[in-house]
Design an enzyme around this catalytic site. Structure first.
Site, mmCIF file in Angstrom:
data_model
loop_
_atom_site.group_PDB
_atom_site.id
_atom_site.type_symbol
_atom_site.label_atom_id
_atom_site.label_comp_id
_atom_site.label_asym_id
_atom_site.label_seq_id
_atom_site.Cartn_x
_atom_site.Cartn_y
_atom_site.Cartn_z
ATOM 1 C CB SER A 128 -0.963 -0.057 1.196
ATOM 2 O OG SER A 128 -1.997 0.876 1.072
ATOM 3 C CG ASP A 282 -6.259 -2.770 -4.325
ATOM 4 O OD1 ASP A 282 -7.108 -1.904 -4.047
ATOM 5 O OD2 ASP A 282 -5.141 -2.823 -3.791
ATOM 6 C CG HIS A 311 -5.689 -2.133 -0.416
ATOM 7 N ND1 HIS A 311 -4.788 -1.790 -1.401
ATOM 8 C CD2 HIS A 311 -5.267 -1.493 0.718
ATOM 9 C CE1 HIS A 311 -3.862 -0.973 -0.903
ATOM 10 N NE2 HIS A 311 -4.136 -0.785 0.382
#
Length: 338
Positions: A128, A282, A311
């Site tokens: 991330s 995602d 995600h």
């Protein structure tokens, strides 16, 4: 305290503002070898600390502390490194200066070079916003970084990602009637709505449809929303969250004097071997965005994590996804550099 502090002194940020007595919190695993060739840097993601990165480190894994010296620097704003919650007045809470990904990586570079006298990094890896930092390392220090492995994170905040982060910010702004002069009135209780906003983005439609939250011990959707999303976000300081949201919304590896906003040029300048691993489902750091980026990096492979965990395919929760990431890191570390 299970981490160390690196004092940075007064730091001039990219904005031109000075952050006084700045510091990075960091954790190391393993031993630095004699020629300092076994270094892995593994930055933290939005809202995470070094503890959240432990799942990918271990004996017999790609990130093996018996083989590598692994440095996990904490993101500025996360509550352990310099943050709105731990910086004295007049730079506390809403008065904390704006910090970029470029700032974070530049200060991590100081940690690596000044404290450990390291000149080469075998790998920078991250999930991330940690993934964004790995791209930034590759672009900012192309001759130093041999490999990068961003997963579920882009080299910049694409418009969709920006909008998602903006929704999280709006939930906090709403708590003070969108009056920025009242931001210092925010409390952790105001984070409940932020968790609810993020709940629809962190995981995929298929995850919810197949009720995979039951795997995590939650019987109903409501239990999951409260038990995971509300509770985890309410543990965060709202001012730290606003600071990290600003960092996230303004992330772009080309937004600095080296590239002057030329995003494609920044990607082309990365010399590292790269393994780019988006989550196939995602919803806001999308595989399409990563595919565009990987095509411009000269020595990149594009290898999506085939998962319905969205995600959170990169969150260290689902063992199949964890093994996929570990296997790709193992292959990347075994590959020769240019």
């Amino acid at each position: 305290m299970d981490y160390e502090i690196f004092e940075l002194g007064d730091v001039t940020l990219q904005s031109g503002e000075t952050l006084p007595n700045a510091f990075l919190a960091f954790k190391t695993y393993g031993t630095l070898n004699q020629d300092k060739s076994n270094v892995i840097v593994y930055p933290t993601a939005f809202g995470d600390t070094h503890v959240n990165n432990k799942w990918l480190i271990g004996k017999g894994m790609a990130l093996d502390p018996e083989k590598y010296f692994i440095i996990v620097p904490n993101l500025l704003g996360n509550g352990l490194s310099s943050s709105p919650s731990n910086t004295p007045s007049p730079f506390d809470r809403n008065h904390f200066p704006q910090v970029t990904i470029y700032d974070n990586v530049r200060l991590q570079h100081r940690l690596v070079t000044e404290k450990f006298s390291i000149q080469k990094i075998a790998l920078v890896v991250g999930w991330s916003m940690g993934g964004i930092q790995s791209f930034q390392w590759g672009a900012s220090y192309p001759d130093m970084v041999e490999r990068i492995a961003p997963f579920c994170g882009g080299a910049r905040t694409w418009p969709q990602t920006y909008v998602v982060l903006d929704g999280m910010k709006a939930a906090l702004m709403n708590a003070v009637g969108f009056d920025s002069s009242k931001l210092n009135q925010l409390t952790s209780a105001d984070m409940r709505a932020v968790g609810r906003v993020y709940a629809g983005w962190g995981l995929s439609q298929a995850f919810y449809r197949e009720k995979l939250y039951r795997v995590l011990g939650y019987e109903s959707l409501e239990d999951f929303a409260v038990g995971v999303w509300e509770n985890s976000f309410m543990k965060m300081d709202p001012h730290n969250v606003l600071a990290m949201l600003w960092t996230g919304q303004n992330a772009d590896i080309s937004a600095n004097p080296s590239y002057n906003g030329d995003f494609d040029e920044a990607l082309k300048s990365i010399k590292a071997l790269a393994c780019v691993m988006p989550g196939s489902t995602d919803l806001f750091c999308t595989a399409d965005d990563n595919e565009y980026e990987a095509k411009l990096i000269p020595h990149a492979v594009f290898n999506p994590i085939d998962s319905i965990w969205g995600h959170f395919a990169g969150r260290g929760i689902n063992s199949v996804d964890n093994n996929f990431i570990d296997d790709n890191l193992r292959r990347l570390l075994a590959s020769g550099t240019n």
